[in-house]
Every structure is written in structure tokens, then in C-alpha cells.
Design an enzyme around this catalytic site. Structure first.
Site, mmCIF file in Angstrom:
data_model
loop_
_atom_site.group_PDB
_atom_site.id
_atom_site.type_symbol
_atom_site.label_atom_id
_atom_site.label_comp_id
_atom_site.label_asym_id
_atom_site.label_seq_id
_atom_site.Cartn_x
_atom_site.Cartn_y
_atom_site.Cartn_z
ATOM 1 N N ASP A 96 0.856 -1.191 0.000
ATOM 2 C CA ASP A 96 0.000 0.000 0.000
ATOM 3 C C ASP A 96 0.896 1.247 0.000
ATOM 4 O O ASP A 96 2.095 1.171 0.233
ATOM 5 C CB ASP A 96 -0.966 -0.030 1.200
ATOM 6 C CG ASP A 96 -2.211 0.826 0.940
ATOM 7 O OD1 ASP A 96 -2.187 1.652 0.006
ATOM 8 O OD2 ASP A 96 -3.201 0.674 1.673
ATOM 9 N N GLU A 118 -10.284 7.209 4.271
ATOM 10 C CA GLU A 118 -9.243 6.675 5.165
ATOM 11 C C GLU A 118 -9.322 7.310 6.560
ATOM 12 O O GLU A 118 -10.403 7.519 7.086
ATOM 13 C CB GLU A 118 -7.869 6.793 4.500
ATOM 14 C CG GLU A 118 -7.849 6.036 3.158
ATOM 15 C CD GLU A 118 -6.479 5.890 2.544
ATOM 16 O OE1 GLU A 118 -5.538 5.581 3.266
ATOM 17 O OE2 GLU A 118 -6.362 6.068 1.317
HETATM 18 C C1 BGC Z 1 -5.128 3.079 0.278
HETATM 19 C C2 BGC Z 1 -5.411 2.041 -0.766
HETATM 20 C C3 BGC Z 1 -5.318 2.656 -2.138
HETATM 21 C C4 BGC Z 1 -3.967 3.289 -2.309
HETATM 22 C C5 BGC Z 1 -3.772 3.947 -3.655
HETATM 23 C C6 BGC Z 1 -3.867 3.830 0.004
HETATM 24 O O1 BGC Z 1 -3.723 4.900 0.879
HETATM 25 O O2 BGC Z 1 -5.056 2.475 1.544
HETATM 26 O O3 BGC Z 1 -6.669 1.476 -0.552
HETATM 27 O O4 BGC Z 1 -5.577 1.708 -3.105
HETATM 28 O O5 BGC Z 1 -3.773 4.275 -1.317
HETATM 29 O O6 BGC Z 1 -4.510 5.101 -3.778
HETATM 30 C C1 BGC Z 2 -3.085 9.677 -2.274
HETATM 31 C C2 BGC Z 2 -3.937 8.474 -2.094
HETATM 32 C C3 BGC Z 2 -3.396 7.711 -0.981
HETATM 33 C C4 BGC Z 2 -3.194 8.552 0.269
HETATM 34 C C5 BGC Z 2 -2.483 7.795 1.322
HETATM 35 C C6 BGC Z 2 -3.041 10.452 -1.004
HETATM 36 O O1 BGC Z 2 -2.273 11.608 -1.164
HETATM 37 O O2 BGC Z 2 -3.568 10.434 -3.304
HETATM 38 O O3 BGC Z 2 -3.959 7.691 -3.254
HETATM 39 O O4 BGC Z 2 -4.271 6.696 -0.726
HETATM 40 O O5 BGC Z 2 -2.482 9.714 -0.004
HETATM 41 O O6 BGC Z 2 -2.274 8.482 2.505
#
Ligand code: BGC
Ligand code: BGC
Length: 860
Positions: A323, A527
Site C-alpha cells: 500500500d 481513510e
Molecule cells: C489506500 C489504498 C489505495 C492506495 C492507492 C492507500 O492509501 O489504503 O486502498 O488503493 O492508497 O490510492
Molecule cells: C493519495 C492516495 C493515498 C493517500 C495515502 C493520497 O495523497 O492520493 O492515493 O491513498 O495519499 O495516505
């Protein structure tokens, strides 16, 4: 048998004690494969495919192999870089878009993907033909990042439909739209089994019930990829799926994102892993490792779960992708280097901004023998296998410029009528009727209807997170061409029949309406920004409740349409409503709601409620608890509940006390309270440019400048003085302008453990993308205020206006940071943004150097 079980239990207890006793130590956890399911992978390898992969592998240099194992984000890599480095994959993350323009056209997306695919396939004279690229994106509820795409309900709503066939059709429609823009791979579906809906990602989960997740996950996978064994499998209108996040993401303590899952191994196997084997049977070939830990060991470092269980016992022979910079949370790692993750079984690291160093470091680690060559070969073999199965090797380098007419025809599937019809059907089926007194519903479309509430005419709110961008808080209706708000759907239904629909967010009217539909709920989040301390819907803000009560008092029947990513405690709002509908996050086709709320013009009822709760609905502000056997405790409405037009139920008046335990009953504005960082805030520790999300009781910044430990007594921070170390609390951006104007303060209750050896600053920060151009931290030198004798408790209370100009207080994403380059030790027992009224007793409104450091009593 009985004795054997007992033995296993004892063994598990011992293993778990060992696991937690040595946080940060090399992750050796004992697992018991026999407890876990196995799979019969739907994607079957052929000897020809294996031969092809082996031959290619034998022709690749070490540099080429390592590059296959790294994934960069398009915000940090250009096609020219890709042509040079030949990475195995790139992604468009939550905030990434062509030319950094989140409102790019679908054509711009297609041009971008074409340029990257062409770069990957440019022949640079290697020993073998170029290896095609995998381009990934989070199409988690339709191709949500692309303007004009169909936005389906989030998974929580799909769980409520209980309609497996519908989920498959949604997968197919999503894949068609993703594939049209030249993207090969979606990071979906999430197969988390969520046990505490305080988790900000609950809406990405189908259900708290493992059986339902096990039933829906394979349907989504088949929809996205096509059915294995048929000619349709991974054909041109399909995309690769990802099952995520392995493992235990829905089981973290208190529902904290990226937190620690303390479940037993049996629970992990039977509850949290329920979706994996069925999805692999259905052809899933990519698994994303999770940010969370299990019993103190980060999943990205868990050889036991990634290798022994997933690849060994379950029999998964696709690849594991990491991830987003999750490797940096593994003890001893940074986002730039993490051999432990590769050794544990991560095959491709998601290194969005850190890819260059990651490639260099991986090479060095193989050369030094830290990572065996065989592990690299295994990882690359898996990646190539997936690329081969997806038919990527028959891809030819696209022309950098497409034919505009052909492109337009290809992109016409985005948001086309057939896909929107599926989304609208999903909206109808996802609605769960929780209350319907006096047969208030279905409504008469000839009536005079008042539509009220903040969410009534807001497609951004009804779509939720992962829409256009990650947090999705800056969207307006204009960003969703072709979509329909809930109000627009009601207006169309009513006007068609000859009634009237008036929109007033505040619920005002001049002529008394026959009925009021009040649409309200949670604003978008993604998130950890969506984590909550409790499930109380709207602590401290009764706006919607007052609208409902005022309308009711005027003798107007009230219908609540509740938008939320999870079940929430809404007893007061339920009491103030004649009918109450849980609508989850319905997405772009808001008209699906009017379809069910209203009769047809001829009086017939076209659609009844078929949605049933996929989660237990809480009776208090605390989540429904599950017992050791996985049975849910007392709920207000049990999992599976839902009324329809044939069932009548009298709802008695519900208790209006949220019943929040003291531990979670933090005063408003708390950032740290009662021995924990309060949701939705998160704690990070950083040195130089590397930082770590603190999700375990003890953690250190990557280079060791700052260590923190969190106990009931407080948050103890130890700066070693070796280099600059920074502690940062961050989460959802908040508007502090009016609070600051009224005299609100940042207040810290602290005990000096060791006086600072160098300047200490306290900061407040505005983060990108909110502060355009750069993140800004406004720092105050508080060293003088900290010149106090060690061992006594004090309070430091600083007016917010001391930190920044009004504009930068408009969206504060970092309400507190502290940094120093010298040795310094402090324990913080409470950190809080104190509203003006509560702060009034604290001395003057002066700013540091003359900061107020009042002496007061130690905490209880
Ligand atoms: C998330 C994932 C996601 C990835 C890419 C991460 O922060 O936990 O679910 O697919 O970012 O955007
Ligand atoms: C990204 C996401 C990712 C996230 C993780 C964002 O800046 O665009 O894809 O999941 O950070 O913390």
C-alpha cells in the site's frame, strides 16, 4: 478434538504474547495453516504461459527485475522517466491527475495513459522485447476520478442490496469505463469485514458479516475481470481487480485506520479473511497488503501471513502489491528502503514518490545478499505471470496521439445511459427503510413537497470519498456532469405527476407543504480522516435535528433520507422523523431515491424497499460488540433488518442519551485525551523528510530523532538531539477562523521530563492540496515557556491567532506540531483546541515569547 482445540488456543495465546512482547523485533509470528481456508485459483496457469515467463525472466537483468517490483505515482514520474527506468507499474493515486488537473477530461486521461504505455513499450535495445506496463487506479465505486464517469453506490450500499448479480454487473460496467481510458487495473474490491464502524473506511466494506463478504467479493471480481475459463476473461473491456487490504483492516482496535488488529488467528482466518479464498477462486490475481498490524506486527512485515498463509496455505500465485508508502511503517524501514517487506512477501512496493531511491536500494540489497536472488525471481515471476494472464504481452505501443473520432467513440461508455441505469437500480435496492409511521411512505407525487437539508442538492456529498479526488471535499454539482442530485430526482418525479417540489436547505417555506423530505448526513471523507471517536452522528451540531423538529411542530410529516458511510447513532433524528431511510453513499444517480419514495402518477407503487442492513445499527453511540463466536450483541436494528411497504412497525420513542464511556467522551476540540490520539486525528513522527504514522504504543521516527510511547499516563515524546525531530497531529482540515476570532486557543497539558537543549517550536499547519503551492507550518518559539522544573504538570495555552493570518486558519490540517533539533523529553496528557468560552478563564491573549505557562494540578 476438544483437547486439540484447547492446545491450539493455548499455543495461539503464547504466540500472541510473544508477538506483542517484542514490538519492532523481526516479525516472526507463529501461524497455524490448518486453521485457514484453501483456494482453487480461478486463473489457471498453462505450461505455455509458465515457459514464456521463465524464458523472459532468464533474459532479464537484475536492474530490469527490480524495476518490475516498484510502482510510482503519476504525480512523481513522467513518461520520459518511465522509458528510462522501465518500472513494472504506475498508479494514479487519490490526488493525482493528468497535468495535476483533477478536472481533466476523459480524453486527457486517455492521452496520459497512452503516453505511459508507449514509454514502457519503447524498445531500448534490451535482450528481450519490452515489458508492458500495469497502470492502476482506485476505481472503487465506478471510475470515480474521471469527470463524467458513472458513480455507483459505495460498497456499504451494495452490501445492503443483497443482490450478487447486480454487484457483478456493476463490476463489468466499471471495468468498461476504466478500460476505455487505457487503465489496466483497479484497486478494488475492498473485502474488509468491518467490526467497528468508527473506522473511516467502513463504507468500502460490504458488510460486517463474513458470509456476505465471501459472497459478494467474487461477484465483483468476475464483473471486473470477466469469468475465468471463458473467452471474456480479461478481454478488452475488463480490468484486473485487487482484493484488499490483507489482512484484518476491518478489525483494528477502536476502528482506527492503519491500527492494530488484536484478533485471534482463528478470527483472522474465519472473519477477516472470508473474502480472499472465494475471490481467488473467482480469478483474483492481485492482493494488496494492508497498513494495519496484527498483534503488533505490521502486515507489510508479516512473512507468516503474506507468505506462509496467503501464498502457502491459501495457494495464491498472483502478486502482492504494497500500500501507499506503507513500507515506511515497518520498524527499521523508510519509504525509500524496506528489505523486510520484500522478505515478508510483498512483490511490488507502492512507492509513489520514493520509487527512484527504492529501485536503487533494492538493487543494493540484492547485491549485498540481504535479499536473496530467489526472492526477486519469485516476485518478478508472479508479476510477469499476471501481465501474461491479462494479455498485456500482445499489446503494441500506442501512437502518442489517438484518432479523435475513434477516441470519442471509445470514451462514450463513460457515464452512458446503460451504466447509469445500473447505478440507479443499485441506489433503489440499497435503500433501507428503518421507520415508517402512519404509512408516511410511499409519497403522493401530486403533493406539495418541501425538500430540505444540506445534502439534498449535493452530488459531492451523496458520492462520498474517492470521488474525483481522495477526500472529495471540494466538489460541486458541476463536477458531476450527467449525474442527478437527490433533490433533482424528487423534483422530476413530482413535476411529472403535477405536484410541486421546493428546495430549501434550512427547511423554510411560505406555503405549508404536505410533506418534507429532509436529506442530511455525513460529509465526504476517506481513510483516517473518516475515523470517529463515537458513532454519535453529529455531536455539538443539531442543525438537522432542529429542522426536523420545527417541521414536525408545524404539523408537517417528515421523511429523513440519511446519507452516511456507516450506521450511526441517530436516535434523536429517528424520534423526530415519521419515516427514516438509510441511503448510505448512493453516488451519482440520486434519482433512484425518488423512484422508491414516491408512488407513480397513477397511484401504483413501482418500487418497494428491498435493501436490508449489512451492518448492525447501534443502540448507543458505541459500536455493537461481537462475542468470541462472532455473534453481534444488542443492536437497535439487527443486521438484516429493513422494513418495506408490506410490513408495518410501530417504533416506540427511543432513548436520547448516547451513553458514551468516559474514555471516549473527550471534550470538543480534543486532539489527545485519556491516553489516546482522538479520532479523526492521527499522530506522525518525522525526521528530515521521512515520517511514520504512529499506530502502535511505541514508535520512532525512521532515523530515530524522536520516539513516542503512549500509555494511560499520556504521550511521552523523547527527542534524542541527534537531528531535527518532529511530532505532528494531522487529520481532517478544519476551519478555525471564527474560533480564532473569538479567542480559541491551542492548549497543552504537559510535564517536563528533560528541559530542551535547543529551540522548541509549536506549530499549526495548512496542508496541500488545501494550501495551494505548499504546506505551511506556522511555528512559534515556545522554548522560554518550557523553562520549567522537570516533574511538574503545567498548561500551555496559546491563542490561535498567534499562529497565522486568518486565511491560513481557514483549513488547518495540522492543528498541532512540535519540533526541535536538541534533546528534549516531555509527557503530554491533553492536547486540545479550546473554544473561546472554555478558554476565557485562561490569562491574557498574548503571543509568545510572552506565552502563558500556568501552573496547575496534575491530571487525575
Ligand atoms: C489506500 C489504498 C489505495 C492506495 C492507492 C492507500 O492509501 O489504503 O486502498 O488503493 O492508497 O490510492
Ligand atoms: C493519495 C492516495 C493515498 C493517500 C495515502 C493520497 O495523497 O492520493 O492515493 O491513498 O495519499 O495516505
Amino acid at each position: 478434538m476438544h483437547r486439540f482445540r484447547r492446545f491450539i488456543l493455548i499455543a495461539l495465546c503464547i504466540a500472541s504474547m510473544l508477538g506483542t512482547a517484542t514490538p519492532g523485533a523481526r516479525a516472526t509470528q507463529t501461524v497455524h495453516p490448518a486453521l485457514w481456508p484453501t483456494s482453487v485459483p480461478g486463473f489457471t496457469r498453462t505450461p505455455a504461459m509458465d515457459q514464456f515467463v521463465e524464458r523472459l525472466l532468464s533474459q532479464m537483468s537484475l536492474e530490469e527485475k527490480v524495476a518490475q517490483m516498484v510502482q510510482a505515482d503519476i504525480a512523481f514520474i513522467t513518461p520520459a522517466d518511465l522509458q528510462r527506468y522501465k518500472l513494472g507499474s504506475i498508479l494514479a493515486g487519490g490526488n493525482a491527475a493528468p497535468d495535476n488537473d483533477l478536472r481533466s477530461t476523459a480524453q486527457a486521461w486517455l492521452n496520459l495513459t497512452r503516453a505511459f504505455h508507449a514509454a514502457a513499450l519503447a524498445d531500448t535495445g534490451g535482450a528481450h522485447p519490452p515489458i508492458p506496463l500495469l497502470f492502476g487506479i482506485d476505481a472503487v465505486h465506478g471510475h470515480g476520478k474521471v469527470i463524467g464517469a458513472t458513480i455507483f453506490p459505495h460498497n456499504v450500499g451494495l452490501g445492503a442490496t443483497h443482490d450478487a448479480g447486480l454487484i457483478r454487473r456493476i463490476g463489468a460496467a466499471t471495468a468498461e469505463e476504466v478500460a476505455a481510458t487505457g487503465i489496466d487495473w483497479t484497486f478494488a474490491p475492498t473485502v474488509a469485514v468491518v467490526r467497528d464502524p468508527r473506522w473511516g473506511r467502513s463504507y468500502e466494506s460490504y458488510s460486517e458479516n463474513p458470509l456476505l463478504v465471501a459472497r459478494y467479493a467474487p461477484e465483483m471480481v468476475i464483473g471486473l475481470q470477466g469469468a475465468p475459463g471463458t473467452g471474456d476473461f480479461l478481454g478488452p473491456t475488463h480490468t484486473l481487480a485487487t482484493i484488499k487490504h490483507f489482512l484484518g483492516d476491518g478489525g483494528t482496535r477502536f476502528g482506527r485506520d492503519q491500527g492494530d488488529t488484536q484478533a485471534t488467528e482463528a478470527e483472522l482466518a474465519h472473519v477477516h479473511a472470508a473474502g480472499y479464498a472465494p475471490a481467488i477462486d473467482a480469478g483474483a490475481m492481485i492482493v494488496m497488503a494492508s497498513y494495519n498490524s496484527w498483534q503488533g506486527v505490521k502486515m507489510h512485515a508479516s512473512h507468516a501471513l503474506l507468505t506462509d498463509i496467503l501464498k502457502g496455505r491459501i495457494g495464491f500465485d498472483g502478486f502482492v502489491v504494497g500500500d501507499w508508502n506503507a513500507q515506511e511503517q515497518v520498524p527499521g524501514c523508510t519509504k525509500y528502503r524496506c528489505p523486510a517487506a520484500i522478505l515478508a512477501g510483498v512483490d511490488m512496493v507502492m512507492a509513489p514518490d520514493s520509487w527512484r531511491q527504492m529501485v536503487e536500494n533494492l538493487l543494493a540489497e540484492v547485491r549485498s545478499g540481504e535479499i536473496p536472488q530467489a526472492r526477486i525471481d519469485d516476485a518478478v515471476r508472479r508479476i510477469l505471470r499476471v501481465k501474461a494472464a491479462a494479455g498485456l504481452f500482445s499489446r503494441t505501443a500506442p501512437p502518442t496521439q489517438g484518432d479523435p473520432v475513434r477516441d470519442a467513440a471509445r470514451l462514450a461508455v463513460l457515464g452512458d445511459a446503460a451504466h447509469r441505469a445500473i447505478a440507479r437500480e443499485a441506489v433503489r435496492e440499497s435503500l433501507v427503510l428503518l421507520k415508517n409511521e402512519h404509512a408516511t411512505l410511499p409519497l403522493d407525487p401530486h403533493a406539495r413537497v418541501l425538500v430540505a437539508g444540506k445534502a439534498a442538492d449535493d452530488i459531492g456529498v451523496q458520492s462520498g470519498g474517492w470521488s474525483i479526488d481522495w477526500q472529495a471535499i471540494h466538489n460541486s454539482n458541476a463536477d458531476f456532469p450527467g449525474a442527478t442530485s437527490i433533490y433533482a430526482g424528487i423534483a422530476a418525479a413530482v413535476t411529472r405527476a403535477g405536484g410541486t417540489a421546493a428546495l430549501s436547505e434550512a427547511g423554510d417555506f411560505t406555503v405549508k407543504p404536505d410533506v418534507a423530505v429532509v436529506v442530511f448526513g455525513e460529509g465526504p471523507y476517506a481513510e483516517f480522516q473518516g475515523d470517529r471517536e463515537t458513532l454519535e452522528f453529529s455531536p455539538g451540531d443539531a442543525t438537522n435535528l432542529e429542522i426536523l423538529r420545527r417541521l414536525r411542530a408545524a404539523g408537517i410529516p417528515t421523511v429523513s433520507v440519511f446519507i452516511s458511510g456507516r450506521p450511526l447513532w441517530v436516535n434523536r433524528e429517528l424520534n423526530a422523523s415519521d419515516a427514516f431511510v438509510a441511503a448510505w453513499l448512493p453516488g451519482g444517480e440520486g434519482a433512484g431515491i425518488a423512484d422508491v419514495l414516491f408512488k407513480a402518477a397513477d397511484g401504483s407503487v413501482p418500487f418497494d424497499f428491498v435493501g436490508r442492513l449489512p451492518f448492525s445499527w447501534p443502540a448507543t453511540a458505541m459500536p455493537v460488540a461481537f462475542d468470541a463466536a462472532g455473534k453481534a450483541g444488542d443492536a437497535l436494528f439487527a443486521n438484516g433488518f429493513g422494513l418495506d411497504y408490506r410490513t408495518a412497525m410501530v417504533t416506540k420513542a427511543l432513548p436520547e442519551e448516547p451513553r458514551i464511556p468516559a474514555y471516549f467522551d473527550a471534550p470538543r476540540g480534543s486532539l489527545f485525551y485519556a491516553g489516546h490520539v482522538t479520532a479523526p486525528w492521527s499522530l506522525f513522527v518525522a525526521d528530515d523528510d521521512a515520517e511514520v504514522h504512529v499506530t502502535l504504543p511505541r514508535q520512532s521516527s525512521p532515523a530515530g530523532a524522536l520516539g513516542v510511547s503512549i500509555t494511560a499516563g499520556g504521550l511521552r515524546a523523547d527527542w534524542t538531539g541527534a537531528r531535527l525531530g518532529k511530532l505532528r497531529i494531522t487529520g481532517r482540515a478544519v476551519d478555525l477562523r471564527s474560533a480564532a476570532a473569538q479567542g480559541a486557543r491551542l492548549s497543552l497539558r504537559y510535564r517536563m521530563e528533560r528541559a530542551p537543549a535547543a529551540t522548541v517550536t509549536l506549530g499549526l499547519g495548512c496542508d496541500e492540496p488545501i494550501c495551494k503551492g505548499a504546506s505551511r507550518d506556522h511555528l512559534l518559539d515556545i522554548t522560554n515557556a518550557l523553562r520549567v522544573a522537570p516533574g511538574t504538570w503545567r498548561t500551555l495555552s496559546i491563542p490561535l491567532h498567534c499562529f497565522a493570518e486568518d486565511a491560513d486558519l481557514g483549513s488547518v490540517a495540522v492543528p498541532m506540531s512540535m519540533e526541535t533539533g536538541g534533546a528534549f523529553q516531555v509527557t503530554l496528557s491533553a492536547i486540545r483546541l479550546v473554544p473561546a468560552a472554555a478558554a476565557a478563564s485562561a490569562a491574557s491573549a498574548e503571543c509568545p515569547g510572552s506565552v502563558v505557562a500556568a501552573l496547575s494540578r496534575p491530571p487525575p
